[in-house]
Design an enzyme around this catalytic site. Structure first.
Site, PDB file in Angstrom:
ATOM      1  CB  CYS A 193      54.389  34.159  31.898  1.00 26.34           C
ATOM      2  SG  CYS A 193      53.695  35.718  31.306  1.00 26.34           S
ATOM      3  CG  HIS A 239      45.785  42.255  47.598  1.00 20.41           C
ATOM      4  ND1 HIS A 239      44.680  42.871  47.066  1.00 20.41           N
ATOM      5  CD2 HIS A 239      46.791  43.147  47.539  1.00 20.41           C
ATOM      6  CE1 HIS A 239      45.003  44.111  46.716  1.00 20.41           C
ATOM      7  NE2 HIS A 239      46.281  44.304  46.989  1.00 20.41           N
ATOM      8  CD  GLU A 292      47.857  37.520  32.256  1.00 21.99           C
ATOM      9  OE1 GLU A 292      47.505  36.408  32.692  1.00 21.99           O
ATOM     10  OE2 GLU A 292      48.735  37.679  31.388  1.00 21.99           O
TER      11      GLU A 292
END
Length: 141
Positions: free
Chosen positions: A22, A67, A129
């Site tokens: 991550c 986005h 997530e």
């Protein structure tokens, strides 16, 4: 009485200081469950019309996170590079863009502002997530 709207969006982020994958810039297909509550139903017998939730929250998400790249404000060097190459506007949080921090930001900052003219309050945000990993944050006021 409560009602919940589910909205999906796609965003990229990275977690500064993370020891695993991550720490790299990567994306997710987030699913958001926003729960609203009111002491009494409106004249139509609703907590709030689902179309109002969708319009206000979806508009905010589409304008800011969908986005897009969400970064820690300390990650502006990366954000500037991305923006210069793609023309994309980067969204910065004051902390790492973890699901927990994103959910808290929506619950405590975004929803009170965009729903301030509605007789409801956002009482819970559940943010997935991944399909198997989510966080929940509650407004205890």
């Amino acid at each position: 009485m409560q009602c919940t709207q589910i909205i999906g969006f796609d965003s990229a982020h990275r977690i500064i200081g993370h020891k695993g994958k991550c720490r790299m810039l990567h994306g997710h297909r987030y699913t958001l469950e926003a729960t609203f509550e009111s002491e009494q139903l409106n004249d139509l017998g609703m907590v709030i019309d689902f179309s109002i939730i969708k319009q206000k929250l979806n508009n905010w998400l589409n304008s800011n996170w969908d986005h897009n790249t969400i970064l820690n404000i300390k990650d502006q060097k990366l954000g500037n590079l991305i923006s210069n190459i793609t023309g994309q506007k980067i969204f910065y949080l004051n902390e790492n863009p973890t699901a927990e921090n994103m959910a808290n930001f929506l619950l405590l900052e975004v929803c009170p502002k965009i729903f301030n003219d509605e007789p409801v309050r956002c009482s819970k945000i559940k943010l997935y997530e991944t399909p198997n990993c989510y966080v929940t944050t509650l407004n205890k006021v």
